[in-house]
Design a protein around this motif. Structure first.
Motif, PDB file in Angstrom:
ATOM      1  N   SER A 307       0.840  -1.196   0.000  1.00 13.82           N
ATOM      2  CA  SER A 307       0.000   0.000   0.000  1.00 13.82           C
ATOM      3  C   SER A 307       0.878   1.250   0.000  1.00 13.82           C
ATOM      4  CB  SER A 307      -0.931   0.015   1.215  1.00 13.82           C
ATOM      5  OG  SER A 307      -0.199   0.136   2.420  1.00 13.82           O
ATOM      6  N   TYR A 308       0.270   2.362  -0.407  1.00 14.39           N
ATOM      7  CA  TYR A 308       0.962   3.651  -0.460  1.00 14.39           C
ATOM      8  C   TYR A 308       0.020   4.718   0.070  1.00 14.39           C
ATOM      9  CZ  TYR A 308       3.275   7.810  -2.321  1.00 14.39           C
ATOM     10  OH  TYR A 308       3.875   9.039  -2.451  1.00 14.39           O
ATOM     11  N   ASP A 309       0.452   5.429   1.101  1.00 12.89           N
ATOM     12  CA  ASP A 309      -0.339   6.514   1.679  1.00 12.89           C
ATOM     13  C   ASP A 309      -0.081   7.797   0.888  1.00 12.89           C
ATOM     14  OD1 ASP A 309      -1.353   4.884   3.707  1.00 12.89           O
ATOM     15  OD2 ASP A 309       0.369   5.266   5.004  1.00 12.89           O
ATOM     16  N   ILE A 310      -1.095   8.297   0.215  1.00 13.31           N
ATOM     17  CA  ILE A 310      -0.969   9.488  -0.621  1.00 13.31           C
ATOM     18  C   ILE A 310      -1.118  10.729   0.256  1.00 13.31           C
ATOM     19  CG2 ILE A 310      -1.895  10.723  -2.604  1.00 13.31           C
ATOM     20  CD1 ILE A 310      -3.029   8.059  -3.599  1.00 13.31           C
ATOM     21  N   PRO A 311      -0.125  11.588   0.311  1.00 14.62           N
ATOM     22  CA  PRO A 311      -0.222  12.772   1.178  1.00 14.62           C
ATOM     23  C   PRO A 311      -1.177  13.813   0.611  1.00 14.62           C
ATOM     24  CG  PRO A 311       1.790  12.848  -0.114  1.00 14.62           C
ATOM     25  CD  PRO A 311       1.160  11.515  -0.417  1.00 14.62           C
ATOM     26  N   GLY A 312      -1.595  14.706   1.495  1.00 16.54           N
ATOM     27  CA  GLY A 312      -2.407  15.835   1.068  1.00 16.54           C
ATOM     28  C   GLY A 312      -3.892  15.544   1.068  1.00 16.54           C
ATOM     29  N   ARG A 313      -4.649  16.551   0.662  1.00 12.92           N
ATOM     30  CA  ARG A 313      -6.099  16.458   0.636  1.00 12.92           C
ATOM     31  C   ARG A 313      -6.611  16.902  -0.731  1.00 12.92           C
ATOM     32  NH1 ARG A 313      -8.483  15.551   5.340  1.00 12.92           N
ATOM     33  NH2 ARG A 313     -10.476  16.328   4.570  1.00 12.92           N
ATOM     34  N   PHE A 317     -11.704  15.689   1.151  1.00 14.44           N
ATOM     35  CA  PHE A 317     -11.267  14.294   1.259  1.00 14.44           C
ATOM     36  C   PHE A 317      -9.780  14.203   1.598  1.00 14.44           C
ATOM     37  CE2 PHE A 317     -14.718  14.439  -1.907  1.00 14.44           C
ATOM     38  CZ  PHE A 317     -15.661  13.660  -1.238  1.00 14.44           C
ATOM     39  N   GLY A 318      -9.450  13.207   2.402  1.00 16.91           N
ATOM     40  CA  GLY A 318      -8.076  12.969   2.795  1.00 16.91           C
ATOM     41  C   GLY A 318      -7.853  11.515   3.161  1.00 16.91           C
ATOM     42  N   ASP A 319      -6.704  11.222   3.774  1.00 11.99           N
ATOM     43  CA  ASP A 319      -6.338   9.861   4.187  1.00 11.99           C
ATOM     44  C   ASP A 319      -6.388   8.888   3.010  1.00 11.99           C
ATOM     45  OD1 ASP A 319      -6.046  10.701   6.850  1.00 11.99           O
ATOM     46  OD2 ASP A 319      -8.175  10.366   7.250  1.00 11.99           O
ATOM     47  N   PHE A 320      -5.881   9.320   1.875  1.00 11.52           N
ATOM     48  CA  PHE A 320      -5.904   8.467   0.683  1.00 11.52           C
ATOM     49  C   PHE A 320      -4.883   7.331   0.817  1.00 11.52           C
ATOM     50  CE2 PHE A 320      -7.622  12.459  -0.905  1.00 11.52           C
ATOM     51  CZ  PHE A 320      -8.676  12.028  -1.701  1.00 11.52           C
ATOM     52  N   LYS A 321      -5.314   6.137   0.487  1.00 10.46           N
ATOM     53  CA  LYS A 321      -4.431   4.967   0.480  1.00 10.46           C
ATOM     54  C   LYS A 321      -4.687   4.159  -0.780  1.00 10.46           C
ATOM     55  CE  LYS A 321      -3.404   2.536   4.110  1.00 10.46           C
ATOM     56  NZ  LYS A 321      -3.435   1.585   5.262  1.00 10.46           N
ATOM     57  N   LEU A 322      -3.628   3.919  -1.535  1.00  8.65           N
ATOM     58  CA  LEU A 322      -3.691   3.080  -2.723  1.00  8.65           C
ATOM     59  C   LEU A 322      -3.086   1.729  -2.361  1.00  8.65           C
ATOM     60  CD1 LEU A 322      -4.324   3.062  -5.832  1.00  8.65           C
ATOM     61  CD2 LEU A 322      -1.928   3.741  -6.163  1.00  8.65           C
ATOM     62  N   TYR A 323      -3.718   0.629  -2.770  1.00  7.99           N
ATOM     63  CA  TYR A 323      -3.237  -0.676  -2.330  1.00  7.99           C
ATOM     64  C   TYR A 323      -3.510  -1.759  -3.376  1.00  7.99           C
ATOM     65  CZ  TYR A 323      -8.186  -0.679  -0.948  1.00  7.99           C
ATOM     66  OH  TYR A 323      -9.553  -0.543  -0.941  1.00  7.99           O
ATOM     67  N   ASN A 324      -2.730  -2.821  -3.252  1.00  2.58           N
ATOM     68  CA  ASN A 324      -2.990  -4.063  -3.984  1.00  2.58           C
ATOM     69  C   ASN A 324      -2.787  -5.222  -3.013  1.00  2.58           C
ATOM     70  OD1 ASN A 324      -3.354  -5.170  -6.967  1.00  2.58           O
ATOM     71  ND2 ASN A 324      -1.984  -6.561  -5.879  1.00  2.58           N
ATOM     72  N   SER A 347      -8.750   3.740  -0.803  1.00  2.00           N
ATOM     73  CA  SER A 347      -9.610   4.130   0.314  1.00  2.00           C
ATOM     74  C   SER A 347      -9.309   5.576   0.695  1.00  2.00           C
ATOM     75  CB  SER A 347      -9.397   3.214   1.521  1.00  2.00           C
ATOM     76  OG  SER A 347      -8.076   3.306   2.015  1.00  2.00           O
ATOM     77  N   PHE A 348     -10.316   6.271   1.214  1.00  2.00           N
ATOM     78  CA  PHE A 348     -10.151   7.653   1.640  1.00  2.00           C
ATOM     79  C   PHE A 348     -11.276   8.006   2.589  1.00  2.00           C
ATOM     80  CE2 PHE A 348     -12.371   7.423  -2.370  1.00  2.00           C
ATOM     81  CZ  PHE A 348     -13.452   8.290  -2.256  1.00  2.00           C
ATOM     82  N   ALA A 349     -11.218   9.191   3.162  1.00  4.37           N
ATOM     83  CA  ALA A 349     -12.194   9.572   4.183  1.00  4.37           C
ATOM     84  C   ALA A 349     -12.503  11.056   4.090  1.00  4.37           C
ATOM     85  CB  ALA A 349     -11.662   9.230   5.571  1.00  4.37           C
TER      86      ALA A 349
END
Length: 397
Positions: A307-313, A317-324, A347-349
């Motif tokens: 997974s990779y936590d994408i910084p910023g908003r 929306f924030g807390d972006f996470k890209l995953y496999n 995923s994001f919030a």
């Protein structure tokens, strides 16, 4: 809570020492919950070419922690649209009480999570990994759990004489499978496979140890094991075992989860307790969410997640996470084909809202193909990969 804060402030004012509302002690009791909705599209479902949308879960949760006494309970209600089976059910997800000691170790009594392998989950996506559907991830049983104090080395030990039990559901569900955790359960003639198997899990012992190394303990290496019995409902107990090794690590925004698990279910099924001419001792029946299905009695589960936590908003929306998330069940039974699950997602919030966008690819998997018995034996008709799209929005309060 507002009344309590106001009284404290008033008392402070009268005494000449004003008390700010933020200084008031927080209540050890919290009550919350969630409601979640899903859009689902299945590549093999011709009746719903445009997919379908509906309620996934409504839940209520209570937690208590005063520093010494603690507890947690959660109850869930599911109602799925026709494309998802058109059924409803309700069940206790977990419910336990406990105590924290001076060294920060804890003991829990009740329906609590099995600590086997990666914790608390072996996945990033909403549908978890194949380990979940084989009964080795996000699972809760009834018993006693001892958890060591937090630190570079941690261990957990649990003994669970019974599983989490079954609850209520619609007339089109299998009664013994109306539960959250995938356990070995009695088969159902109307909503199952009619094998006549009446197995139940008993006396499960789980031990887990993990080491946290590197700066900030960013790398975790662990080993865990499971031993228990299977009561086949005919006066015969057999044994079941599992062992897992795992790794969790981080390098900046990148995170990695790896796990390998081997399990073996010993069975004592009669010659008639089967379907489709299979060896009756080559599979067991697992059930949850209303329905049972067969799973190979012996297998290896491998998990590799990145997974990779994408910084910023982006606006609200924030807390972006890209995953496999990749997982595979390799069955140690001749003629049983591998089951595969791969989930690529984001995923994001936003505030109290949480969102998942998952593209799922797999085969020989009851949630990823029409192959309902795919975690055991399977037909050559289902050898190709099928796809499932899941878009979820959940409000947590």
């Amino acid at each position: 809570m507002r009344c309590l804060c106001a009284l404290l402030a008033a008392a402070g004012a009268l005494s000449g020492n004003p008390v700010r509302a933020e200084d008031a002690p927080a209540s050890p009791l919290t009550v919350g919950g969630a409601i979640r909705f899903n859009y689902v599209h299945k590549s093999w479902q011709d009746d719903y070419r445009s997919g379908f949308f509906g309620l996934d879960t409504a839940r209520l949760e209570v937690n208590y922690d005063d520093g010494r006494l603690l507890g947690s309970a959660q109850y869930r209600y599911n109602r799925f649209p026709k494309g998802q089976g058109g059924y409803w059910q309700h069940f206790l997800h977990h419910g336990w009480v406990g105590m924290r000691f001076a060294d920060k170790s804890e003991v829990h009594v009740g329906l609590d999570q099995n600590r086997l392998g990666l914790q608390p989950l072996a996945s990033n996506n909403f549908y978890e990994s194949i380990a979940f559907y084989a009964g080795f991830e996000d699972k809760y049983d009834l018993g006693v759990t001892w958890l060591s104090r937090p630190g570079p080395f941690e261990w957990q030990l649990g003994f669970y004489p019974r599983d989490g039990g079954s609850y209520g559901g619609g007339s089109n569900t299998a009664g013994a499978s109306n539960r959250y955790s995938y356990n070995i359960v009695p088969d159902d003639d109307a909503q199952g496979y009619g094998t006549g198997q009446r197995d139940r899990e008993r006396d499960t012992l789980i031990a887990r140890a993990a080491w946290h190394v590197g700066p900030g303990g960013r790398h975790e290496v662990g080993i865990s094991g499971l031993a228990g019995t299977i009561d086949n409902g005919r006066g015969t107990d057999t044994r079941r075992h599992a062992v897992a090794v795992h790794y969790r690590g981080a390098a900046g925004p990148f995170k990695l989860m790896l796990q390998s698990l081997r399990y073996r279910y010993g069975t004592a099924h009669g010659a008639s307790q089967t379907y489709g001419g299979l060896d009756p001792n080559s599979f067991v029946m697992l059930g949850a969410f209303g329905y049972p299905y067969p799973v190979a009695a012996n297998g290896d589960i491998h998990i590799a997640n990145v997974s990779y936590d994408i910084p910023g908003r982006l606006g609200p929306f924030g807390d972006f996470k890209l995953y496999n998330d990749y997982s595979v069940l390799r069955k140690r039974t001749r003629g049983y084909k591998d089951s595969v699950q791969n989930v690529t997602g984001l995923s994001f919030a936003s505030g109290k809202w949480s969102f998942y966008m998952d593209f799922m690819l797999g085969k020989h998997h009851p949630y990823l193909s029409p192959d309902g018995g795919g975690l055991a034996s399977t037909s050559a008709a289902h050898d190709g990969f099928t796809r499932r799209i899941n878009l979820q929005a959940g409000y947590y309060f």
